[in-house]
Design a protein around this motif. Structure first.
Motif, PDB file in Angstrom:
ATOM      1  N   GLN A 167       0.586   9.024 -15.048  1.00  0.00           N
ATOM      2  CA  GLN A 167      -0.481   9.842 -14.483  1.00  0.00           C
ATOM      3  C   GLN A 167      -1.714   9.004 -14.172  1.00  0.00           C
ATOM      4  N   ILE A 168      -2.044   8.066 -15.047  1.00  0.00           N
ATOM      5  CA  ILE A 168      -3.204   7.189 -14.820  1.00  0.00           C
ATOM      6  C   ILE A 168      -2.954   6.289 -13.621  1.00  0.00           C
ATOM      7  N   MET A 169      -1.738   5.736 -13.514  1.00  0.00           N
ATOM      8  CA  MET A 169      -1.398   4.900 -12.365  1.00  0.00           C
ATOM      9  C   MET A 169      -1.553   5.696 -11.071  1.00  0.00           C
TER      10      MET A 169
ATOM     11  N   ALA B 126      -3.480   8.301 -10.551  1.00  0.00           N
ATOM     12  CA  ALA B 126      -4.906   8.546 -10.326  1.00  0.00           C
ATOM     13  C   ALA B 126      -5.585   7.315  -9.739  1.00  0.00           C
ATOM     14  N   LYS B 127      -5.276   6.150 -10.290  1.00  0.00           N
ATOM     15  CA  LYS B 127      -5.880   4.907  -9.784  1.00  0.00           C
ATOM     16  C   LYS B 127      -5.479   4.620  -8.349  1.00  0.00           C
ATOM     17  N   GLU B 128      -4.278   5.063  -7.970  1.00  0.00           N
ATOM     18  CA  GLU B 128      -3.793   4.837  -6.609  1.00  0.00           C
ATOM     19  C   GLU B 128      -4.105   6.011  -5.675  1.00  0.00           C
ATOM     20  N   ASN B 129      -4.884   6.984  -6.178  1.00  0.00           N
ATOM     21  CA  ASN B 129      -5.267   8.168  -5.394  1.00  0.00           C
ATOM     22  C   ASN B 129      -4.060   8.966  -4.900  1.00  0.00           C
TER      23      ASN B 129
ATOM     24  N   TYR C  97       0.625   7.226 -18.867  1.00  0.00           N
ATOM     25  CA  TYR C  97       0.429   5.975 -18.134  1.00  0.00           C
ATOM     26  C   TYR C  97       0.805   6.136 -16.667  1.00  0.00           C
TER      27      TYR C  97
ATOM     28  N   ASP D 190       0.813  -1.217   0.000  1.00  0.00           N
ATOM     29  CA  ASP D 190       0.000   0.000   0.000  1.00  0.00           C
ATOM     30  C   ASP D 190       0.845   1.266   0.000  1.00  0.00           C
TER      31      ASP D 190
END
Length: 181
Positions: free
Chosen positions: A66-68, A70-73, A64, A11
């Motif tokens: 940036q998306i990672m 975003a997905k991980e907050n 990619y 985490d």
């Protein structure tokens, strides 16, 4: 190989591989004291602030990555780096033993800062990754030497092969360190 890949270790720890200028760089994104920090494992980045800055800026622009995030907050604007990317504002003195600001420069300050920002497991992982890069480099060198008709029995080939063996043994010992508590 993909330009950007990552592996979520926990985490609070994400390993990142990023290709910049056809070179693969390994970085670690970790949560410590409430802040997400990106740390380069590659010795080339640790020793060359300008290149490190270019790689990290390019990584931040990667969709990619940036998306990672975003997905991980994880907010991109809240990321920190473990090494100072901006040049220091005060002029560097040629002799670190000279007095600065009324006190002697303490060469241990950087070591203490490094230790304060990394757990022993992170330090072992950094060193393990450096050794992995050396193993990869010298293994590639052995392949090239072999293609150039060098091989076992050749003095230089045998020395490089010994280096690879030593690095691999050291990696094994580091893995043992992480498995003992």
């Amino acid at each position: 190989m993909l330009e950007f890949s990552f592996e979520i270790m926990s985490d609070s720890n994400i390993n990142i591989e990023y290709i910049y200028g056809s070179e693969l760089f390994k970085l670690n994104l970790f949560l410590k004291n409430g802040y997400w920090t990106i740390h380069p494992f590659d010795g080339m980045l640790l020793q060359n602030r300008e290149l490190c800055k270019l790689v990290i800026i390019d990584l931040f622009k990667n969709k990619y990555f940036q998306i990672m995030l975003a997905k991980e907050n994880i907010a991109l604007s809240s990321l920190r780096t473990s090494i100072e990317l901006e040049p220091s504002r005060e002029p560097e003195e040629s002799n670190p033993a000279e007095r600065r600001g009324g006190r002697w420069e303490d060469p241990i300050d950087k070591t203490e800062e490094f230790i304060g920002n990394h757990s022993i497991e992170e330090i072992i992982q950094i060193e393990h990754d450096v050794l992995e890069q050396r193993v990869t480099f010298y293994t590639d060198l052995l392949k090239k030497m072999f293609m150039d008709n060098y091989g076992p029995g050749d003095y230089e080939f045998d020395k490089v092969q010994s280096l690879v063996r030593i690095f691999k043994e050291s990696q094994g010992k580091m893995i043992e360190l992480t498995n003992t508590k």
